[in-house]
Design a protein around this motif. Structure first.
Motif, PDB file in Angstrom:
ATOM      1  N   THR A 177       0.093   2.789  14.841  1.00 47.60           N
ATOM      2  CA  THR A 177      -1.030   3.652  14.482  1.00 47.60           C
ATOM      3  C   THR A 177      -0.642   4.624  13.373  1.00 47.60           C
ATOM      4  OG1 THR A 177      -0.385   5.214  16.224  1.00 47.60           O
ATOM      5  CG2 THR A 177      -2.019   3.539  16.800  1.00 47.60           C
ATOM      6  N   THR A 178      -1.637   5.273  12.831  1.00 42.14           N
ATOM      7  CA  THR A 178      -1.402   6.297  11.814  1.00 42.14           C
ATOM      8  C   THR A 178      -1.077   7.607  12.529  1.00 42.14           C
ATOM      9  OG1 THR A 178      -3.001   5.165  10.398  1.00 42.14           O
ATOM     10  CG2 THR A 178      -2.300   7.369   9.723  1.00 42.14           C
ATOM     11  N   GLY A 179       0.176   7.734  12.921  1.00 42.02           N
ATOM     12  CA  GLY A 179       0.628   8.881  13.693  1.00 42.02           C
ATOM     13  C   GLY A 179       0.333   8.726  15.172  1.00 42.02           C
ATOM     14  N   GLY A 180       1.036   9.507  15.986  1.00 43.84           N
ATOM     15  CA  GLY A 180       0.754   9.524  17.418  1.00 43.84           C
ATOM     16  C   GLY A 180      -0.649  10.024  17.698  1.00 43.84           C
TER      17      GLY A 180
ATOM     18  N   ALA B 172      -8.120  -1.221  22.379  1.00 41.13           N
ATOM     19  CA  ALA B 172      -7.594  -0.329  21.341  1.00 41.13           C
ATOM     20  C   ALA B 172      -7.516  -1.039  19.995  1.00 41.13           C
ATOM     21  CB  ALA B 172      -6.216   0.195  21.748  1.00 41.13           C
ATOM     22  N   LEU B 173      -7.274  -2.349  20.025  1.00 40.49           N
ATOM     23  CA  LEU B 173      -7.189  -3.118  18.788  1.00 40.49           C
ATOM     24  C   LEU B 173      -8.520  -3.093  18.031  1.00 40.49           C
ATOM     25  CD1 LEU B 173      -5.444  -4.891  16.987  1.00 40.49           C
ATOM     26  CD2 LEU B 173      -6.147  -6.869  18.354  1.00 40.49           C
ATOM     27  N   LYS B 174      -9.621  -3.036  18.762  1.00 36.17           N
ATOM     28  CA  LYS B 174     -10.932  -2.975  18.093  1.00 36.17           C
ATOM     29  C   LYS B 174     -11.111  -1.646  17.363  1.00 36.17           C
ATOM     30  CE  LYS B 174     -13.115  -4.323  21.898  1.00 36.17           C
ATOM     31  NZ  LYS B 174     -14.211  -4.708  22.822  1.00 36.17           N
ATOM     32  N   PHE B 175     -10.627  -0.572  17.976  1.00 37.32           N
ATOM     33  CA  PHE B 175     -10.653   0.719  17.278  1.00 37.32           C
ATOM     34  C   PHE B 175      -9.738   0.668  16.055  1.00 37.32           C
ATOM     35  CE2 PHE B 175     -12.109   2.003  21.482  1.00 37.32           C
ATOM     36  CZ  PHE B 175     -13.096   2.935  21.192  1.00 37.32           C
ATOM     37  N   ALA B 176      -8.590   0.022  16.210  1.00 40.57           N
ATOM     38  CA  ALA B 176      -7.645  -0.091  15.096  1.00 40.57           C
ATOM     39  C   ALA B 176      -8.228  -0.918  13.958  1.00 40.57           C
ATOM     40  CB  ALA B 176      -6.335  -0.706  15.591  1.00 40.57           C
ATOM     41  N   GLN B 177      -8.961  -1.976  14.292  1.00 35.57           N
ATOM     42  CA  GLN B 177      -9.577  -2.804  13.258  1.00 35.57           C
ATOM     43  C   GLN B 177     -10.581  -2.004  12.433  1.00 35.57           C
ATOM     44  OE1 GLN B 177     -11.065  -5.911  15.760  1.00 35.57           O
ATOM     45  NE2 GLN B 177      -9.240  -7.201  15.538  1.00 35.57           N
ATOM     46  N   ALA B 178     -11.220  -1.033  13.066  1.00 39.30           N
ATOM     47  CA  ALA B 178     -12.222  -0.231  12.369  1.00 39.30           C
ATOM     48  C   ALA B 178     -11.604   0.644  11.286  1.00 39.30           C
ATOM     49  CB  ALA B 178     -12.995   0.631  13.369  1.00 39.30           C
ATOM     50  N   ARG B 179     -10.317   0.956  11.431  1.00 35.15           N
ATOM     51  CA  ARG B 179      -9.642   1.726  10.374  1.00 35.15           C
ATOM     52  C   ARG B 179      -8.733   0.821   9.538  1.00 35.15           C
ATOM     53  NH1 ARG B 179      -5.153   0.000  12.180  1.00 35.15           N
ATOM     54  NH2 ARG B 179      -3.620   1.288  13.255  1.00 35.15           N
ATOM     55  N   LEU B 180      -8.813  -0.493   9.721  1.00 32.33           N
ATOM     56  CA  LEU B 180      -8.133  -1.531   8.955  1.00 32.33           C
ATOM     57  C   LEU B 180      -6.660  -1.681   9.334  1.00 32.33           C
ATOM     58  CD1 LEU B 180      -9.795  -1.088   5.439  1.00 32.33           C
ATOM     59  CD2 LEU B 180     -10.545  -2.445   7.410  1.00 32.33           C
ATOM     60  N   SER B 181      -5.765  -0.779   8.855  1.00 29.28           N
ATOM     61  CA  SER B 181      -4.345  -0.996   9.135  1.00 29.28           C
ATOM     62  C   SER B 181      -3.562   0.294   8.960  1.00 29.28           C
ATOM     63  CB  SER B 181      -3.770  -2.062   8.195  1.00 29.28           C
ATOM     64  OG  SER B 181      -3.733  -1.592   6.859  1.00 29.28           O
ATOM     65  N   PRO B 182      -2.388   0.376   9.571  1.00 30.36           N
ATOM     66  CA  PRO B 182      -1.516   1.529   9.329  1.00 30.36           C
ATOM     67  C   PRO B 182      -0.861   1.409   7.956  1.00 30.36           C
ATOM     68  CG  PRO B 182      -0.437  -0.010  10.822  1.00 30.36           C
ATOM     69  CD  PRO B 182      -1.816  -0.550  10.569  1.00 30.36           C
ATOM     70  N   PRO B 183      -0.340   2.516   7.395  1.00 33.07           N
ATOM     71  CA  PRO B 183       0.197   2.508   6.034  1.00 33.07           C
ATOM     72  C   PRO B 183       1.430   1.617   5.886  1.00 33.07           C
ATOM     73  CG  PRO B 183       0.581   4.623   7.106  1.00 33.07           C
ATOM     74  CD  PRO B 183      -0.332   3.864   7.989  1.00 33.07           C
ATOM     75  N   THR B 184       1.453   0.841   4.833  1.00 36.97           N
ATOM     76  CA  THR B 184       2.503  -0.166   4.632  1.00 36.97           C
ATOM     77  C   THR B 184       3.860   0.455   4.331  1.00 36.97           C
ATOM     78  OG1 THR B 184       0.874  -1.790   3.866  1.00 36.97           O
ATOM     79  CG2 THR B 184       3.169  -2.150   3.219  1.00 36.97           C
ATOM     80  N   TYR B 185       3.930   1.340   3.341  1.00 36.39           N
ATOM     81  CA  TYR B 185       5.213   1.936   2.984  1.00 36.39           C
ATOM     82  C   TYR B 185       5.827   2.682   4.169  1.00 36.39           C
ATOM     83  CZ  TYR B 185       5.715   1.160  -2.069  1.00 36.39           C
ATOM     84  OH  TYR B 185       5.935   0.601  -3.305  1.00 36.39           O
TER      85      TYR B 185
END
Length: 397
Positions: free
Chosen positions: A95-98, A259-272
């Motif tokens: 995720t994008t942060g805890g 939770a994966l459906k919520f994650a899909q709504a924000r696309l993806s966590p940052p790559t770098y």
């Protein structure tokens, strides 16, 4: 004029960040502000993580998988194994942060007007996440007299209703620094199984346990596979707060799928940031040994210096890098603002986090502050010296 939402109006300001404008004004006046308000470690980020960013050969900075890269999640699963936690990469969502992990958890396990029980004082943003999700926080009070230990199980049981979905703890605790004992985790485990609830643990400070104590994860507790959900992060562990990489860990496949459906709504966590975080997992144990030794020394120095202030009470942290301090004043919010607006000692002042924002019960924590001992020892000594003089002058007003 268009109207702001009731939800937006009820969102609390951060007790950690709400005084920033006053701190900036003080700095503009030439005052050196010593920051005791925020858990931003001054520990160096592991070089292996920084090198992973510098030395990669990416030509297109593309999306990653919604749940995070396979290789990162597999390394995370391997990271947990020495702690007695047997999970696979399929049990993990990056995720994008805890913070995002916790918001995904709340969205996955509770509906509008459902309830989550949390021992207070607790990390202030839990309130914000709950309000954003339309969830009611039901606090169970812990107190400074017994170091903010787990409240009696009877207090939790009295708070359980038909709308209760989970109990949420932070272990070790922010803002208290309390480390839950194995026996306390087992009591909570028995309670959530009895009432068929989730047990959610924010374990972002799991590496930082002191005085020979060991962290016991809810994921280690047998029979809790369908009830336990862990929120974790690289921010504090590797001094990588700016990476904004966290993860949700659970063996409950329904929670993962939701939770994966919520994650899909924000696309993806940052790559770098995933690249850096994956590399950080190769950090040697010696790094943590040195960091823990440093934090223990800082804690001990802080407690020693605080003990010199008459009328002050402080809880002894057993983990993380925070402590709650009860001041011989009535209004810590006013005092914290006054420190930045009207007080300085030899061109310096301190910024603290008023603790009322870490409580959900009105009126509690009004005379308390949270201190983050993430600064080097001489800076902490100076900060307490300033605090001591400030309390004396403020009390005479």
């Amino acid at each position: 004029m268009p109207v702001i939402s009731r939800k937006g109006l009820s969102m609390p300001s951060s007790p950690i960040r709400k005084l920033v404008p006053y701190a900036e004004d003080a700095k503009d006046r030439g005052v050196d502000v010593i920051h005791l308000n925020i858990g931003q470690p001054d520990i160096k980020t592991p070089q292996v993580a920084l090198d992973a960013i510098k030395n990669n050969d990416i030509e297109v900075l593309s999306y990653s998988r919604t749940e995070g890269t396979d290789q990162f999640r597999k390394k995370l699963a391997a990271y947990y194994k020495p702690f007695g936690v047997d999970v696979t990469h399929k049990d993990i969502i990056v995720t994008t942060g805890g913070s995002e992990a916790l918001s995904f958890v709340m969205g996955s396990i509770a509906d509008t007007d459902d309830e989550i029980i949390i021992p207070e004082p607790f990390y202030a943003n839990y309130n914000g996440f709950a309000i954003a999700a339309g969830i009611k926080v039901v606090p169970v009070v812990s107190n400074i007299e017994n170091n903010f230990a787990l409240p009696p199980l009877e207090e939790f049981e009295k708070s359980i209703t038909a709308k209760t979905k989970a109990i949420l703890i932070c272990n070790p605790g922010n803002p208290t620094g309390y480390l839950y004992k194995k026996e306390e985790i087992q009591k909570l485990a028995a309670l959530v199984k009895k009432h068929d609830l989730f047990l959610v643990a924010d374990e972002v400070y799991r590496e930082f346990a002191y005085d020979g104590l060991e962290h016991y994860s809810i994921l280690q507790e047998p029979g809790l596979e369908n009830h336990s959900i862990v929120v974790d992060s690289v921010s504090k562990r590797y001094s990588m707060c700016g990476a904004r990489i966290g993860f949700l860990v659970t063996r409950n496949s329904s929670v993962i799928q939701t939770a994966l459906k919520f994650a899909q709504a924000r696309l993806s966590p940052p790559t770098y940031a995933q690249i850096a975080s994956e590399a950080a997992l190769d950090t040697p144990q010696s790094y943590f040994d040195d960091v823990i030794e440093e934090y223990v020394e800082r804690r001990n120095v802080l407690l020693k210096e605080l003990s010199r202030i008459e009328g002050l009470k402080v809880a002894r942290p057993q983990g993380a890098f925070y402590c709650i301090v009860e001041l011989p004043i009535d209004d810590a919010d006013d005092f914290a603002q006054w420190l930045l607006e009207k007080f300085e000692l030899n061109g310096q002042t301190v910024m603290v986090a008023p603790a009322a924002g870490f409580y959900a019960t009105d009126g509690l924590g009004k005379n308390q502050i949270r201190i983050a001992y993430v600064l080097e020892k001489n800076r902490l000594i100076k900060a307490v010296e300033i605090l001591k003089e400030a309390i004396k002058i403020y009390s005479q007003q």
